[in-house]
Scaffold this motif. Structure first.
Motif, PDB file in Angstrom:
ATOM      1  N   VAL A  68     -12.932  16.917  14.412  1.00 29.60           N
ATOM      2  CA  VAL A  68     -13.694  17.678  13.409  1.00 29.60           C
ATOM      3  C   VAL A  68     -14.152  16.735  12.293  1.00 29.60           C
ATOM      4  CG1 VAL A  68     -13.549  19.560  11.716  1.00 29.60           C
ATOM      5  CG2 VAL A  68     -12.372  19.757  13.923  1.00 29.60           C
ATOM      6  N   GLY A  69     -15.418  16.817  11.921  1.00 26.52           N
ATOM      7  CA  GLY A  69     -15.940  16.016  10.802  1.00 26.52           C
ATOM      8  C   GLY A  69     -16.182  14.557  11.136  1.00 26.52           C
ATOM      9  N   GLU A  70     -16.109  14.203  12.403  1.00 27.83           N
ATOM     10  CA  GLU A  70     -16.318  12.795  12.761  1.00 27.83           C
ATOM     11  C   GLU A  70     -17.774  12.512  13.148  1.00 27.83           C
ATOM     12  OE1 GLU A  70     -12.145  10.952  14.436  1.00 27.83           O
ATOM     13  OE2 GLU A  70     -13.550  11.739  15.898  1.00 27.83           O
ATOM     14  N   ALA A  71     -18.219  11.306  12.846  1.00 29.24           N
ATOM     15  CA  ALA A  71     -19.510  10.821  13.335  1.00 29.24           C
ATOM     16  C   ALA A  71     -19.234  10.019  14.598  1.00 29.24           C
ATOM     17  CB  ALA A  71     -20.156   9.935  12.279  1.00 29.24           C
ATOM     18  N   LEU A  72     -20.290   9.738  15.356  1.00 27.03           N
ATOM     19  CA  LEU A  72     -20.081   9.034  16.628  1.00 27.03           C
ATOM     20  C   LEU A  72     -20.993   7.818  16.765  1.00 27.03           C
ATOM     21  CD1 LEU A  72     -18.957   8.859  19.584  1.00 27.03           C
ATOM     22  CD2 LEU A  72     -20.870  10.353  20.243  1.00 27.03           C
ATOM     23  N   LEU A  73     -20.370   6.697  17.107  1.00 33.96           N
ATOM     24  CA  LEU A  73     -21.128   5.522  17.528  1.00 33.96           C
ATOM     25  C   LEU A  73     -20.992   5.484  19.050  1.00 33.96           C
ATOM     26  CD1 LEU A  73     -22.749   3.033  16.591  1.00 33.96           C
ATOM     27  CD2 LEU A  73     -20.618   1.747  16.623  1.00 33.96           C
ATOM     28  N   ALA A  74     -22.061   5.907  19.724  1.00 34.97           N
ATOM     29  CA  ALA A  74     -21.982   6.095  21.169  1.00 34.97           C
ATOM     30  C   ALA A  74     -22.465   4.868  21.926  1.00 34.97           C
ATOM     31  CB  ALA A  74     -22.830   7.312  21.552  1.00 34.97           C
ATOM     32  N   PHE A  75     -22.120   4.829  23.218  1.00 41.30           N
ATOM     33  CA  PHE A  75     -22.624   3.788  24.115  1.00 41.30           C
ATOM     34  C   PHE A  75     -22.785   4.425  25.482  1.00 41.30           C
ATOM     35  CE2 PHE A  75     -22.016   0.428  27.270  1.00 41.30           C
ATOM     36  CZ  PHE A  75     -22.940  -0.516  26.834  1.00 41.30           C
ATOM     37  N   GLY A  76     -23.969   4.303  26.063  1.00 42.97           N
ATOM     38  CA  GLY A  76     -24.203   4.870  27.394  1.00 42.97           C
ATOM     39  C   GLY A  76     -24.680   6.301  27.304  1.00 42.97           C
ATOM     40  N   ASN A  77     -24.966   6.878  28.484  1.00 39.86           N
ATOM     41  CA  ASN A  77     -25.653   8.179  28.457  1.00 39.86           C
ATOM     42  C   ASN A  77     -24.752   9.395  28.598  1.00 39.86           C
ATOM     43  OD1 ASN A  77     -25.031   8.000  31.061  1.00 39.86           O
ATOM     44  ND2 ASN A  77     -27.131   7.816  31.843  1.00 39.86           N
TER      45      ASN A  77
ATOM     46  N   ILE B 239     -24.867  11.107  15.039  1.00 37.15           N
ATOM     47  CA  ILE B 239     -24.698  10.251  16.226  1.00 37.15           C
ATOM     48  C   ILE B 239     -25.700   9.103  16.190  1.00 37.15           C
ATOM     49  CG2 ILE B 239     -24.805  10.126  18.767  1.00 37.15           C
ATOM     50  CD1 ILE B 239     -24.074  13.064  18.888  1.00 37.15           C
ATOM     51  N   ARG B 240     -25.202   7.905  16.468  1.00 40.74           N
ATOM     52  CA  ARG B 240     -26.084   6.771  16.729  1.00 40.74           C
ATOM     53  C   ARG B 240     -25.653   6.224  18.083  1.00 40.74           C
ATOM     54  NH1 ARG B 240     -28.679   8.625  13.568  1.00 40.74           N
ATOM     55  NH2 ARG B 240     -29.470   7.878  11.564  1.00 40.74           N
ATOM     56  N   ASN B 241     -26.616   5.979  18.965  1.00 37.48           N
ATOM     57  CA  ASN B 241     -26.260   5.448  20.280  1.00 37.48           C
ATOM     58  C   ASN B 241     -26.662   3.980  20.375  1.00 37.48           C
ATOM     59  OD1 ASN B 241     -25.806   4.913  23.010  1.00 37.48           O
ATOM     60  ND2 ASN B 241     -26.178   7.048  23.564  1.00 37.48           N
ATOM     61  N   LEU B 242     -25.661   3.118  20.542  1.00 39.99           N
ATOM     62  CA  LEU B 242     -25.904   1.670  20.586  1.00 39.99           C
ATOM     63  C   LEU B 242     -26.871   1.305  21.706  1.00 39.99           C
ATOM     64  CD1 LEU B 242     -22.249   0.414  20.059  1.00 39.99           C
ATOM     65  CD2 LEU B 242     -24.166   0.019  18.501  1.00 39.99           C
ATOM     66  N   SER B 243     -26.712   1.976  22.838  1.00 44.53           N
ATOM     67  CA  SER B 243     -27.644   1.784  23.952  1.00 44.53           C
ATOM     68  C   SER B 243     -27.451   2.897  24.966  1.00 44.53           C
ATOM     69  CB  SER B 243     -27.419   0.425  24.623  1.00 44.53           C
ATOM     70  OG  SER B 243     -28.232   0.357  25.780  1.00 44.53           O
ATOM     71  N   PRO B 244     -28.350   3.887  24.975  1.00 47.62           N
ATOM     72  CA  PRO B 244     -28.234   4.958  25.959  1.00 47.62           C
ATOM     73  C   PRO B 244     -28.246   4.411  27.390  1.00 47.62           C
ATOM     74  CG  PRO B 244     -29.862   5.516  24.279  1.00 47.62           C
ATOM     75  CD  PRO B 244     -29.474   4.082  24.043  1.00 47.62           C
ATOM     76  N   GLN B 245     -28.962   3.302  27.620  1.00 48.91           N
ATOM     77  CA  GLN B 245     -29.022   2.723  28.981  1.00 48.91           C
ATOM     78  C   GLN B 245     -27.802   1.858  29.293  1.00 48.91           C
ATOM     79  OE1 GLN B 245     -31.435   2.030  26.684  1.00 48.91           O
ATOM     80  NE2 GLN B 245     -33.115   3.363  27.352  1.00 48.91           N
ATOM     81  N   GLY B 246     -26.912   1.686  28.326  1.00 50.08           N
ATOM     82  CA  GLY B 246     -25.726   0.865  28.570  1.00 50.08           C
ATOM     83  C   GLY B 246     -26.006  -0.626  28.554  1.00 50.08           C
ATOM     84  N   SER B 247     -27.035  -1.060  27.784  1.00 50.49           N
ATOM     85  CA  SER B 247     -27.313  -2.502  27.690  1.00 50.49           C
ATOM     86  C   SER B 247     -26.500  -3.116  26.546  1.00 50.49           C
ATOM     87  CB  SER B 247     -28.813  -2.725  27.457  1.00 50.49           C
ATOM     88  OG  SER B 247     -29.021  -3.919  26.728  1.00 50.49           O
TER      89      SER B 247
ATOM     90  N   LYS C  18     -15.599  12.022   8.112  1.00 49.63           N
ATOM     91  CA  LYS C  18     -14.171  11.739   7.938  1.00 49.63           C
ATOM     92  C   LYS C  18     -13.807  10.423   8.617  1.00 49.63           C
ATOM     93  CE  LYS C  18     -10.687  13.955   9.903  1.00 49.63           C
ATOM     94  NZ  LYS C  18     -10.229  15.060  10.694  1.00 49.63           N
ATOM     95  N   ALA C  19     -14.416  10.211   9.774  1.00 51.36           N
ATOM     96  CA  ALA C  19     -14.163   8.983  10.532  1.00 51.36           C
ATOM     97  C   ALA C  19     -15.358   8.726  11.444  1.00 51.36           C
ATOM     98  CB  ALA C  19     -12.898   9.132  11.373  1.00 51.36           C
ATOM     99  N   ILE C  20     -15.436   7.497  11.944  1.00 50.29           N
ATOM    100  CA  ILE C  20     -16.473   7.184  12.938  1.00 50.29           C
ATOM    101  C   ILE C  20     -15.771   6.951  14.268  1.00 50.29           C
ATOM    102  CG2 ILE C  20     -18.292   5.575  13.627  1.00 50.29           C
ATOM    103  CD1 ILE C  20     -18.567   4.830  10.592  1.00 50.29           C
ATOM    104  N   ALA C  21     -16.008   7.862  15.206  1.00 44.70           N
ATOM    105  CA  ALA C  21     -15.460   7.673  16.554  1.00 44.70           C
ATOM    106  C   ALA C  21     -16.389   6.702  17.278  1.00 44.70           C
ATOM    107  CB  ALA C  21     -15.428   9.008  17.279  1.00 44.70           C
ATOM    108  N   VAL C  22     -15.804   5.746  18.000  1.00 47.74           N
ATOM    109  CA  VAL C  22     -16.617   4.750  18.705  1.00 47.74           C
ATOM    110  C   VAL C  22     -16.335   4.846  20.201  1.00 47.74           C
ATOM    111  CG1 VAL C  22     -17.196   2.296  18.879  1.00 47.74           C
ATOM    112  CG2 VAL C  22     -16.424   3.223  16.690  1.00 47.74           C
ATOM    113  N   SER C  23     -17.369   5.070  20.966  1.00 44.46           N
ATOM    114  CA  SER C  23     -17.203   5.148  22.433  1.00 44.46           C
ATOM    115  C   SER C  23     -16.681   3.819  22.967  1.00 44.46           C
ATOM    116  CB  SER C  23     -18.549   5.431  23.112  1.00 44.46           C
ATOM    117  OG  SER C  23     -19.064   6.664  22.704  1.00 44.46           O
ATOM    118  N   PRO C  24     -15.992   3.830  24.107  1.00 41.37           N
ATOM    119  CA  PRO C  24     -15.541   2.560  24.689  1.00 41.37           C
ATOM    120  C   PRO C  24     -16.733   1.668  25.047  1.00 41.37           C
ATOM    121  CG  PRO C  24     -14.574   4.454  25.839  1.00 41.37           C
ATOM    122  CD  PRO C  24     -15.616   4.996  24.922  1.00 41.37           C
ATOM    123  N   ILE C  25     -16.587   0.373  24.764  1.00 42.55           N
ATOM    124  CA  ILE C  25     -17.636  -0.606  25.096  1.00 42.55           C
ATOM    125  C   ILE C  25     -17.030  -1.536  26.148  1.00 42.55           C
ATOM    126  CG2 ILE C  25     -19.187  -2.390  24.156  1.00 42.55           C
ATOM    127  CD1 ILE C  25     -19.436   0.134  22.472  1.00 42.55           C
TER     128      ILE C  25
END
Ligand code: TXA
Ligand code: MG
Length: 330
Positions: A254-263, A272-280, A301-308
């Motif tokens: 709850v209340g988290e932002a996301l730094l995503a990677f991949g689709n 949400i910000r996606n570092l690379s939807p194509q996974g580059s 509250k926090a930035i969740a970061v997808s696995p890279i």
């Protein structure tokens, strides 16, 4: 003439004489986001358009740097440098005495500065230098933009001072290697950072501490950890978001932002910000610091970061992410 049955790879075919036509072609490659290697008075540089995130990310990929050690930005004049960084009185005096030459100043990034965040690895300072070697000067004049360039070697290897050194290690990574008069200093530039009433010597070089003291009238102190490639990451000023990071996140709290990677990243975060939807990984590296800055502004509250993936440029990305995350724990 003897003909070899299996012709060996020709690492030297990219070495070009610095004619006006070749310099113009090199500038065109830079505009296209490609890497070009050139001699400077210190060592050969591996250059990219300093305003292009993806081009700068390519430098880290080519050098196989395990972390995003910040790079030096090469400019044609002090007036050009003033567009991007702020000069204090002492730094201006030092620049007037030692530029053009083997001397680098670490200065504060100007607000709205067009240089890639990746050149300074997210720091709020940028290392700048006006070189004197005729080949890099001619290239800067033709390109009309700043050029980011570390030494043109694979990370951990010796710095190159001849085009053949570059060709051996990086011929498949660069569009062109410019030949030219020798790198007559052969030693990387002196790096200093003026702070308060002193000057920090971050890297010794052919401009000596004594010369710097004479010009500045200030004491020069050696900054011991500067040669350690992890040092910039350990500096207090190193960029760490104010918002805590949660790494390897596969869900959103709850209340988290996301730094995503991949689709297949979650889609229900506060921002949400996606570092690379194509996974580059190249695209992800180029976007990393700018996106962290954005998410940090979101009031989450926090930035969740997808696995890279921890391979190739992913190692450098994870290195910076884990530093940024760890700094919030103390
Ligand atoms: O002579 C040279 O400086 C050569 C030629 C190509 O110009 N370039 C060079 O770059 O040696 P490189 O990337 O190999 O070394 C750059 C050094 C690194 O030790 C880095 O940590 C430091 O500069 N540096 C860059 N930006 C910095 C910053 N904002 N704050 C502190 N250190 C910085
Ligand atoms: Mg180097």
């Amino acid at each position: 003439m003897e003909i070899e049955p299996h012709s060996p790879k020709k690492p030297y075919e990219k070495i070009m004489q610095p004619t006006l036509a070749h310099l113009h072609l090199a500038a065109k490659y830079l505009t296209q986001g490609k890497l070009v290697s050139f001699p400077t008075e210190t060592v050969y540089g591996l250059g990219a358009d300093a305003t292009n995130d993806a081009a700068v990310a390519r430098i880290f990929a080519a050098k196989k740097r395990p972390s995003f050690n910040p790079l030096i930005v090469h400019l044609s004049s002090i007036e050009e440098a003033e567009k991007y960084v702020e000069f204090d009185i002492t730094s201006r005096k030092l620049a007037a005495s030692f530029w053009p030459g083997p001397f680098t100043l670490v200065l504060k990034r100007k607000p709205g500065c067009a240089l890639s965040q990746l050149v300074s690895a997210g720091l709020d300072t940028i290392a700048v230098r006006v070189p004197e070697h005729p080949v890099i000067r001619a290239l800067l004049q033709d390109f009309k933009r700043p050029i980011a360039a570390p030494s043109a070697n694979i990370s951990g290897k010796l710095s190159p001072t001849k085009p053949e050194h570059v060709a051996r290690d990086l011929s498949d990574k660069v569009a062109m290697i410019l030949d030219g008069p020798p790198c007559h200093n052969g030693l990387e530039s002196t790096i200093v950072h003026v702070f308060g009433s002193g000057v920090r010597l971050l890297r010794p070089g052919s401009i000596t501490a004594r010369e710097i003291e004479e010009v500045s009238g200030l004491r020069v102190t050696k900054f011991e950890d500067a040669q350690n490639p992890t040092a910039p990451g350990q500096l207090k000023s190193h960029y760490a978001p104010n918002t805590p990071l949660r790494l390897n996140a596969t869900n959103i709290g709850v209340g988290e932002a996301l730094l995503a990677f991949g689709n297949n990243a979650p889609k229900d975060a506060k921002m949400i910000r996606n570092l690379s939807p194509q996974g580059s990984l190249l695209e992800a590296a180029a976007n990393l610091f700018a996106m962290l800055h954005d998410l940090d502004q979101s009031g989450s509250k926090a930035i969740a970061v997808s696995p890279i993936p921890n391979k190739a440029l992913g190692v450098a990305i994870n290195d910076r992410l884990s530093r940024a995350a760890a700094q919030k724990e103390d």
